[in-house]
Write an enzyme that holds these catalytic residues in place. Structure first.
Site, PDB file in Angstrom:
ATOM      1  CG  ASN A   1      -1.906  -1.144   1.156  1.00 15.80           C
ATOM      2  OD1 ASN A   1      -2.089  -1.730   0.104  1.00 15.80           O
ATOM      3  ND2 ASN A   1      -2.511  -1.481   2.281  1.00 15.80           N
TER       4      ASN A   1
ATOM      5  CG  HIS B   1       4.070  -1.446  -4.638  1.00 18.82           C
ATOM      6  ND1 HIS B   1       2.886  -2.133  -4.733  1.00 18.82           N
ATOM      7  CD2 HIS B   1       5.020  -2.291  -5.117  1.00 18.82           C
ATOM      8  CE1 HIS B   1       3.114  -3.344  -5.242  1.00 18.82           C
ATOM      9  NE2 HIS B   1       4.397  -3.459  -5.470  1.00 18.82           N
TER      10      HIS B   1
ATOM     11  CB  CYS C   1      18.351  14.861  -8.679  1.00 18.10           C
ATOM     12  SG  CYS C   1      18.030  16.291  -7.654  1.00 18.10           S
TER      13      CYS C   1
ATOM     14  CB  CYS D   1      13.958  18.955  -8.869  1.00 15.39           C
ATOM     15  SG  CYS D   1      15.317  18.714  -7.727  1.00 15.39           S
TER      16      CYS D   1
ATOM     17  CB  THR E   1      -2.597  -8.923  -0.965  1.00 11.44           C
ATOM     18  OG1 THR E   1      -2.034  -8.942  -2.284  1.00 11.44           O
ATOM     19  CG2 THR E   1      -2.143 -10.146  -0.195  1.00 11.44           C
TER      20      THR E   1
ATOM     21  CD  GLU F   1     -10.452 -12.056  -4.359  1.00  4.70           C
ATOM     22  OE1 GLU F   1     -11.162 -12.567  -5.223  1.00  4.70           O
ATOM     23  OE2 GLU F   1      -9.660 -11.139  -4.601  1.00  4.70           O
TER      24      GLU F   1
HETATM   25  P1  NAD Z   1      -6.031  -5.691  -4.689  1.00  3.96           P
HETATM   26  O1  NAD Z   1      -6.885  -4.485  -4.823  1.00  3.96           O
HETATM   27  O2  NAD Z   1      -5.561  -6.365  -5.917  1.00  3.96           O
HETATM   28  O3  NAD Z   1      -6.797  -6.793  -3.817  1.00  3.96           O
HETATM   29  C1  NAD Z   1      -7.372  -6.475  -2.600  1.00  3.96           C
HETATM   30  C2  NAD Z   1      -7.814  -7.765  -1.924  1.00  3.96           C
HETATM   31  O4  NAD Z   1      -8.297  -7.419  -0.629  1.00  3.96           O
HETATM   32  C3  NAD Z   1      -8.922  -8.487  -2.671  1.00  3.96           C
HETATM   33  O5  NAD Z   1      -8.578  -9.856  -2.797  1.00  3.96           O
HETATM   34  C4  NAD Z   1     -10.151  -8.305  -1.753  1.00  3.96           C
HETATM   35  O6  NAD Z   1     -11.007  -9.421  -1.746  1.00  3.96           O
HETATM   36  C5  NAD Z   1      -9.500  -8.122  -0.391  1.00  3.96           C
HETATM   37  N1  NAD Z   1     -10.279  -7.316   0.561  1.00  3.96           N
HETATM   38  C6  NAD Z   1     -11.124  -6.282   0.327  1.00  3.96           C
HETATM   39  N2  NAD Z   1     -11.586  -5.770   1.479  1.00  3.96           N
HETATM   40  C7  NAD Z   1     -11.022  -6.507   2.477  1.00  3.96           C
HETATM   41  C8  NAD Z   1     -11.105  -6.467   3.906  1.00  3.96           C
HETATM   42  N3  NAD Z   1     -11.867  -5.576   4.543  1.00  3.96           N
HETATM   43  N4  NAD Z   1     -10.376  -7.386   4.605  1.00  3.96           N
HETATM   44  C9  NAD Z   1      -9.613  -8.314   3.974  1.00  3.96           C
HETATM   45  N5  NAD Z   1      -9.504  -8.393   2.627  1.00  3.96           N
HETATM   46  C10 NAD Z   1     -10.180  -7.494   1.889  1.00  3.96           C
HETATM   47  O7  NAD Z   1      -4.822  -5.259  -3.761  1.00  3.96           O
HETATM   48  P2  NAD Z   1      -3.293  -5.662  -3.764  1.00  3.96           P
HETATM   49  O8  NAD Z   1      -3.147  -7.146  -3.817  1.00  3.96           O
HETATM   50  O9  NAD Z   1      -2.705  -4.893  -2.645  1.00  3.96           O
HETATM   51  O10 NAD Z   1      -2.697  -5.115  -5.145  1.00  3.96           O
HETATM   52  C11 NAD Z   1      -3.083  -3.870  -5.661  1.00  3.96           C
HETATM   53  C12 NAD Z   1      -1.966  -2.910  -5.971  1.00  3.96           C
HETATM   54  O11 NAD Z   1      -2.591  -1.635  -5.967  1.00  3.96           O
HETATM   55  C13 NAD Z   1      -0.894  -2.832  -4.939  1.00  3.96           C
HETATM   56  O12 NAD Z   1       0.294  -2.784  -5.627  1.00  3.96           O
HETATM   57  C14 NAD Z   1      -1.103  -1.505  -4.205  1.00  3.96           C
HETATM   58  O13 NAD Z   1       0.090  -0.735  -4.227  1.00  3.96           O
HETATM   59  C15 NAD Z   1      -2.080  -0.736  -5.029  1.00  3.96           C
HETATM   60  N6  NAD Z   1      -3.201  -0.183  -4.238  1.00  3.96           N
HETATM   61  C16 NAD Z   1      -2.948   0.382  -3.030  1.00  3.96           C
HETATM   62  C17 NAD Z   1      -3.991   0.898  -2.275  1.00  3.96           C
HETATM   63  C18 NAD Z   1      -3.638   1.509  -0.934  1.00  3.96           C
HETATM   64  O14 NAD Z   1      -2.520   2.011  -0.757  1.00  3.96           O
HETATM   65  N7  NAD Z   1      -4.528   1.456   0.046  1.00  3.96           N
HETATM   66  C19 NAD Z   1      -5.301   0.840  -2.750  1.00  3.96           C
HETATM   67  C20 NAD Z   1      -5.540   0.264  -4.016  1.00  3.96           C
HETATM   68  C21 NAD Z   1      -4.469  -0.248  -4.746  1.00  3.96           C
END
Ligand code: NAD
Length: 241
Positions: A99, A116, A129, A147, A188, A215
């Site tokens: 995240n 990330h 830089c 910058c 995830t 899921e």
């Molecule tokens: P993803 O969006 O691909 O998957 C999220 C997963 O979380 C899903 O499988 C879903 O079923 C599950 N989920 C949803 N709500 C939930 C809950 N309350 N408790 C438990 N599980 C829950 O996310 P990812 O695998 O992290 O990959 C997405 C990419 O997108 C990452 O690289 C990330 O950097 C970025 N991203 C980040 C954010 C953030 O910073 N919060 C948000 C969206 C996407």
């Protein structure tokens, strides 16, 4: 429900994904209410688009920055802080987060690898830089910031599509995984490489591997040997106590 005797493990590694922040109001990419179908989002998350349309990219990420800055850590983030505080000196908890929202940091976790990057930081696009990435909550919607040292464009300090993971992050994650004896992935979808491969590394090192998610996806990733289905913000307080 699966029980964990935390005192049995010396190196605990948590891999967190967008699902852990869903209860803080930050939408996930996949899963219920996922953002992934939004083609504009995909385009503005690509490194090539920053080259050609930097202001559009900044406008989009400024909006995300605002959302993340206003969000609060939820019970899942806070439970991990409690877990870390409860560990003996010979135990450790490392959080590798995909995240970019900064919520583990704001919750108070100590050992975080922001794999990330963070949308709450800005850096210079010029790798030569010497400007260090800096905490930044400013929103750039009228012009692309430059910058102060080299006049190249500034950009959000996140890993965009078609970019590689910064070497320092890759090395820190690898080190944590190679010695871990308990690996838990939370919220995830296990689709973004290389983080999706961490469970294999941990499993092959002999770690117990658990997925906490809304899921199941053992069919595409057989290295998770236990799955707890449900919301992270409800499961973690119960598991950690
Ligand atoms: P993803 O969006 O691909 O998957 C999220 C997963 O979380 C899903 O499988 C879903 O079923 C599950 N989920 C949803 N709500 C939930 C809950 N309350 N408790 C438990 N599980 C829950 O996310 P990812 O695998 O992290 O990959 C997405 C990419 O997108 C990452 O690289 C990330 O950097 C970025 N991203 C980040 C954010 C953030 O910073 N919060 C948000 C969206 C996407």
């Amino acid at each position: 429900m699966t029980k964990i005797d935390w005192s049995e493990y010396s190196k605990i590694v948590v891999l967190s994904g967008a699902g852990i922040s869903a209860a803080s109001g930050i939408r996930t990419y996949r899963g219920p209410d996922g953002l992934w179908n939004d083609q504009k989002l995909v385009r503005l998350s690509d490194a090539y688009t920053f080259r050609t349309e930097p202001l559009e990219v900044w406008k989009f990420w400024s909006q995300t920055r605002k959302i993340c800055n206003q969000a609060e850590p939820n019970a899942a983030h806070l439970s991990l802080v409690s877990l870390e505080k409860s560990l003996r000196p010979d135990q450790s908890l490392s959080i590798i987060t995909q995240n970019i929202d900064g919520l583990h940091d704001r919750a108070g976790s100590l050992h975080i690898i922001q794999y990330h990057g963070s949308v709450l930081r800005t850096r210079c696009e010029n790798f030569l830089c010497s400007l260090e990435p800096f905490t930044d909550t400013k929103l750039y919607v009228d012009e692309v910031p430059l910058c102060p040292l080299c006049r190249a464009r500034l950009r959000p300090d996140i890993v965009l599509f078609n970019e590689t993971i910064p070497e320092h992050n890759a090395r820190s994650a690898q080190e944590a995984l190679l010695s871990c004896d308990l690996f838990i992935a939370i919220g995830t979808s296990g689709t973004v490489y290389p983080a999706s491969d961490f469970v294999r590394i941990a499993h092959e090192r002999g770690a117990r591997t658990i997925l906490i998610n809304m899921e199941e996806f053992v069919e595409r990733n057989p290295y998770f040997k236990e799955t707890i289905l449900g919301k992270a913000e409800l499961i973690l307080p119960e598991l950690i106590g």
